[in-house]
Design an enzyme around this catalytic site. Structure first.
Site, short mmCIF file in Angstrom:
data_model
loop_
_atom_site.label_atom_id
_atom_site.label_comp_id
_atom_site.label_asym_id
_atom_site.label_seq_id
_atom_site.Cartn_x
_atom_site.Cartn_y
_atom_site.Cartn_z
N MET A 28 -12.16 -5.60 3.97
CA MET A 28 -11.46 -4.72 4.92
C MET A 28 -11.28 -5.46 6.25
O MET A 28 -12.26 -5.88 6.87
CB MET A 28 -12.25 -3.43 5.15
CG MET A 28 -12.35 -2.51 3.94
SD MET A 28 -10.79 -2.15 3.13
CE MET A 28 -9.84 -1.43 4.46
N GLY A 34 -3.85 -4.29 8.33
CA GLY A 34 -3.25 -5.05 9.42
C GLY A 34 -2.66 -6.39 9.04
O GLY A 34 -2.41 -7.23 9.91
N SER A 80 0.83 -1.20 0.00
CA SER A 80 0.00 0.00 0.00
C SER A 80 0.87 1.25 0.00
O SER A 80 1.63 1.50 0.94
CB SER A 80 -0.92 0.00 1.22
OG SER A 80 -1.56 1.26 1.30
N MET A 128 -12.04 5.06 -1.29
CA MET A 128 -12.80 5.25 -0.04
C MET A 128 -13.43 6.63 -0.15
O MET A 128 -13.04 7.58 0.53
CB MET A 128 -11.86 5.12 1.16
CG MET A 128 -11.46 3.68 1.44
SD MET A 128 -9.94 3.52 2.39
CE MET A 128 -8.76 3.58 1.07
N HIS A 164 -1.01 -1.04 -4.38
CA HIS A 164 -2.32 -0.75 -3.81
C HIS A 164 -2.38 0.76 -3.52
O HIS A 164 -1.53 1.30 -2.81
CB HIS A 164 -2.54 -1.56 -2.53
CG HIS A 164 -3.92 -1.41 -1.95
ND1 HIS A 164 -5.01 -2.09 -2.44
CD2 HIS A 164 -4.38 -0.64 -0.92
CE1 HIS A 164 -6.08 -1.77 -1.74
NE2 HIS A 164 -5.73 -0.89 -0.82
N GLY A 183 0.74 -2.33 4.06
CA GLY A 183 1.32 -0.99 4.09
C GLY A 183 2.41 -0.90 5.12
O GLY A 183 3.61 -0.96 4.81
N PHE A 186 -7.06 4.63 7.71
CA PHE A 186 -5.68 4.81 8.18
C PHE A 186 -4.86 3.55 7.99
O PHE A 186 -5.40 2.44 8.10
CB PHE A 186 -5.68 5.18 9.68
CG PHE A 186 -6.49 6.40 9.97
CD1 PHE A 186 -5.94 7.67 9.87
CD2 PHE A 186 -7.84 6.29 10.32
CE1 PHE A 186 -6.71 8.80 10.11
CE2 PHE A 186 -8.62 7.41 10.56
CZ PHE A 186 -8.04 8.67 10.46
N MET A 211 -8.79 8.53 -0.35
CA MET A 211 -9.75 8.87 0.73
C MET A 211 -10.22 10.30 0.58
O MET A 211 -9.41 11.19 0.30
CB MET A 211 -9.04 8.73 2.08
CG MET A 211 -8.42 7.37 2.30
SD MET A 211 -7.55 7.33 3.87
CE MET A 211 -6.84 5.69 3.80
#
Ligand code: DX5
Ligand code: ZN
Length: 216
Positions: free
Chosen positions: A137, A177, A8, A68, A33, A197, A143, A37
């Protein structure tokens, strides 16, 4: 198919983006990725077209763009022009999801649908055959660097069942995560694409970390 890894860009160094792009180019990563946002759909603002066009200029791998944003249909053509290969919209932002998916495909991109942690995978039953990628997700979007939500494993298993049942070719992408402790369990549940990420860019050797995430 062996699984894909999509670092990411949100966690990259924006003061020296080109060097992080080259790093991904020269790694075993499969996709970039790209998290967009709008500060409305999610409580954060990331980046827009100028940054994505800069990415497109140097990236040698497909851009997997995760929107997003509210009203994503308005910008599908612009994201195609900016270089998106996969365009994912949120089910929670699309009152006419079937139309959104067809629009993305008609523009020549792969159609992705992202679903938030609280959204049941069964809501995809009537469109799953039309979807190329489901972005599950595993954190609440907005974030990087958040804690993985454990209920995701169960969702991956249920989504995989739905995909098989409906003869869909959709890939299951896990976003949020993902780390070196949970990726193998995600793959064994049925994940096809791992977004990472913080795990990649927060590590001492991102290229090595990507290689580790590619290991089965
Ligand atoms: C979260 C984004 C993710 C994020 C993942 O809203 O959609 O793609 O960048 O970052 P990590 O891997 O750090 O959780
Ligand atoms: Zn994302």
């Amino acid at each position: 198919m062996s699984h894909l890894v999509a670092p990411s860009v949100l966690s990259a160094n924006f003061a020296n983006l080109q060097s992080d792009i080259e790093l991904i180019n020269n790694s075993q990563a499969d996709w970039f990725h790209v998290d967009v946002m709008d500060g409305v759909f999610v409580p954060n603002i990331s980046f827009g077209f100028p940054v994505i066009k800069a990415l497109q200029k140097y990236a040698k791998k497909p851009l997997d763009v995760h929107l997003m944003i509210v009203e994503p249909d308005r910008y599908a053509q612009a994201f195609k022009d900016a270089g998106a290969a996969v365009l994912s919209v949120h089910i929670e932002a699309c009152p006419h999801l079937h139309r959104s998916i067809q629009n993305i495909k008609n523009l020549g991109m792969k159609a992705g649908v992202a679903i938030n942690p609280h959204t049941n995978v069964s809501l995809l039953a009537d469109v799953i055959a039309d979807i190329d990628v489901v972005c599950l997700m595993s954190v609440n979007p907005g974030f990087g660097g958040q804690k993985f939500i454990e209920n995701t494993y169960d969702k991956v298993i249920r989504l995989k069942q739905l995909i098989t049942e409906k003869n869909s070719k959709a890939l299951i992408e896990i976003d949020g995560g993902v780390d070196l402790n949970n990726y193998k369990k995600l793959l064994s549940c049925g994940a096809d694409v791992l977004v990472a990420g913080n795990t990649v860019f927060g590590s001492a050797n991102p290229v090595q970390t990507i290689a580790a995430l590619k290991t089965v």
